[in-house]
Motif scaffolding. Structure first.
Motif, short mmCIF file in Angstrom:
data_model
loop_
_atom_site.label_atom_id
_atom_site.label_comp_id
_atom_site.label_asym_id
_atom_site.label_seq_id
_atom_site.Cartn_x
_atom_site.Cartn_y
_atom_site.Cartn_z
N VAL A 138 0.84 -1.37 -0.07
CA VAL A 138 0.01 0.08 -0.05
C VAL A 138 0.98 1.29 0.05
CG1 VAL A 138 -2.03 -1.22 1.13
CG2 VAL A 138 -0.08 -0.15 2.62
N SER A 139 0.33 2.42 -0.26
CA SER A 139 0.79 3.57 -0.20
C SER A 139 0.48 4.43 1.31
CB SER A 139 0.28 4.90 -1.16
OG SER A 139 -1.13 4.66 -1.24
N ALA A 140 0.99 5.47 1.71
CA ALA A 140 0.51 6.03 2.96
C ALA A 140 -0.76 6.27 3.15
CB ALA A 140 1.47 7.21 3.23
N GLY A 141 -1.27 5.85 4.35
CA GLY A 141 -2.71 6.33 4.52
C GLY A 141 -3.27 5.50 5.63
N ASN A 142 -4.58 5.59 5.81
CA ASN A 142 -5.27 4.96 6.89
C ASN A 142 -6.07 3.74 6.36
OD1 ASN A 142 -4.53 6.93 9.11
ND2 ASN A 142 -6.20 8.23 8.24
N TYR A 143 -5.97 2.35 6.74
CA TYR A 143 -6.53 1.48 6.44
C TYR A 143 -7.38 0.59 7.47
CZ TYR A 143 -3.55 2.34 2.35
OH TYR A 143 -2.93 2.99 1.37
N SER A 144 -8.43 0.04 6.98
CA SER A 144 -9.16 -0.88 7.79
C SER A 144 -8.95 -2.31 7.09
CB SER A 144 -10.59 -0.53 7.88
OG SER A 144 -11.00 0.76 8.54
N ILE A 145 -8.60 -3.30 7.86
CA ILE A 145 -8.09 -4.77 7.55
C ILE A 145 -9.05 -5.53 8.11
CG2 ILE A 145 -6.55 -6.33 7.35
CD1 ILE A 145 -5.87 -3.68 5.95
N MET A 146 -9.97 -6.21 7.50
CA MET A 146 -10.92 -7.21 7.90
C MET A 146 -10.20 -8.56 7.68
SD MET A 146 -14.37 -5.72 5.77
CE MET A 146 -15.35 -6.57 6.67
N VAL A 147 -10.65 -9.35 8.72
CA VAL A 147 -10.38 -10.99 8.44
C VAL A 147 -11.61 -11.74 8.70
CG1 VAL A 147 -9.06 -12.88 9.71
CG2 VAL A 147 -8.03 -10.49 9.62
N ARG A 148 -11.90 -12.70 8.05
CA ARG A 148 -12.98 -13.61 8.18
C ARG A 148 -12.63 -14.96 8.27
NH1 ARG A 148 -16.51 -13.35 2.47
NH2 ARG A 148 -14.95 -14.52 1.38
N ASP A 149 -13.22 -15.79 9.00
CA ASP A 149 -13.14 -17.14 8.94
C ASP A 149 -14.01 -18.25 8.05
OD1 ASP A 149 -15.35 -17.36 10.61
OD2 ASP A 149 -14.36 -18.22 12.22
N LEU A 150 -13.79 -19.52 8.30
CA LEU A 150 -14.72 -20.33 7.53
C LEU A 150 -16.18 -20.14 7.83
CD1 LEU A 150 -14.56 -22.63 5.68
CD2 LEU A 150 -14.19 -24.23 7.27
N ASN A 151 -16.42 -19.84 9.02
CA ASN A 151 -17.95 -19.27 9.28
C ASN A 151 -18.32 -18.27 8.85
OD1 ASN A 151 -18.01 -22.41 10.25
ND2 ASN A 151 -17.87 -21.52 12.48
N ASN A 152 -17.60 -17.38 8.36
CA ASN A 152 -17.96 -16.02 7.76
C ASN A 152 -17.95 -15.12 9.34
OD1 ASN A 152 -18.36 -14.39 5.73
ND2 ASN A 152 -20.62 -14.13 6.20
N CYS A 153 -17.42 -15.42 10.23
CA CYS A 153 -17.19 -14.54 11.24
C CYS A 153 -15.99 -13.54 10.77
CB CYS A 153 -16.53 -15.19 12.35
SG CYS A 153 -17.69 -16.52 13.18
#
Length: 266
Positions: A138-153
């Motif tokens: 990425v370049s400089a900035g603010n980011y929101s990183i999402m993680v999901r598992d097999l159950n879609n949590c």
């Protein structure tokens, strides 16, 4: 008088199936009771002593043990204990490698996920797309990183990618005092970048000193930092004054005579 012994009937028994909670802390578990194999229908069912119902299904359960009760129309009853399980809480942690040079997009965000039900997927655009790789360039900035598992949590973490300030340089020059001499000076002033600067003049070798002793003329100064970010600028070293000679007009003299020549210079 006759004495009659009536034997006890068979116990009212049943089994049940369950669905565990999908995401830690949710109420997505369920228990489905199988109809008892003996007893007189219709049957009724209750869970943890709550109201009796005709349905054999108990949805919307959180994790934990449950006592399932069932009874037939003739008053016979039985029970069994079912435990609803849940996965560990889904977790994520972020770390970053900053952008190398201002304006580039070579910063790296690394994601470490745990808990939930693997495998995990990752998104940096609000879930519009997902990837199996746990790294983002990425370049400089603010980011929101999402993680999901097999159950879609899903879990979301925020991070700010940093970059160095723009690498900039200019010079303060001192004029040379004599044409042909190297007593002019270029002193380079540098800001931004990643420090530990090196300097070169007109494509020559780099040096750690930011000072060049030069003659009068036009020069191109090159600057680079410890991570290879670079910039350049043009500069001119002037001449304070130059030595010149104004010859006198040749005098006419007689043979055998002498004359004194007086040069005029600066």
């Amino acid at each position: 008088i006759y004495s009659v012994t009536v034997p006890a009937g068979p116990d009212l028994t049943s089994t049940a199936t369950k669905s565990d909670v999908m995401c830690n802390g949710d109420a997505t578990g369920s228990i489905t009771v199988n109809q008892p194999v003996n007893g007189v229908p219709p049957f009724q069912y209750s869970i943890n002593g709550t109201t009796w119902q005709a349905s054999r299904v108990f949805p919307g359960l959180t994790a934990g043990p449950y006592t399932v009760q069932f009874q037939s129309s003739d008053g016979c009853s039985g029970s069994l204990v079912i435990t609803i399980n849940q996965p560990a809480s889904l977790t994520s942690a972020l770390n970053m490698v900053p952008v190398i040079c201002n304006g580039q997009n070579n910063g790296v965000i690394n994601v470490s996920a745990g808990g939930g039900i693997p495998p995990y997927q990752y998104s940096i655009n609000g879930g519009s797309s997902w990837q199996s790789s746990a790294s983002f360039n990425v370049s400089a900035g603010n980011y929101s990183i999402m993680v999901r598992d097999l159950n879609n949590c899903i879990i979301t973490r925020n991070i700010t990618m940093t970059e160095p300030a723009v690498l900039a340089a200019f010079s303060g020059n001192s004029n040379a005092t004599c044409d042909g001499g190297n007593n002019g000076r270029i002193t380079v002033i540098t800001t931004g970048g990643n420090s530990n600067y090196q300097y070169a003049l007109d494509g020559g070798s780099y040096q750690s000193s930011n000072i060049f002793n030069v003659g009068p003329g036009n020069y191109t100064v090159y600057v680079k930092d410890v991570l290879g970010c670079s910039t350049s600028f043009n500069t001119t070293v002037g001449l304070t004054f130059n030595l010149f000679l104004n010859p006198m007009t040749d005098p006419t003299i007689c043979e055998g005579s002498s004359v004194q020549l007086q040069p005029v210079s600066n």
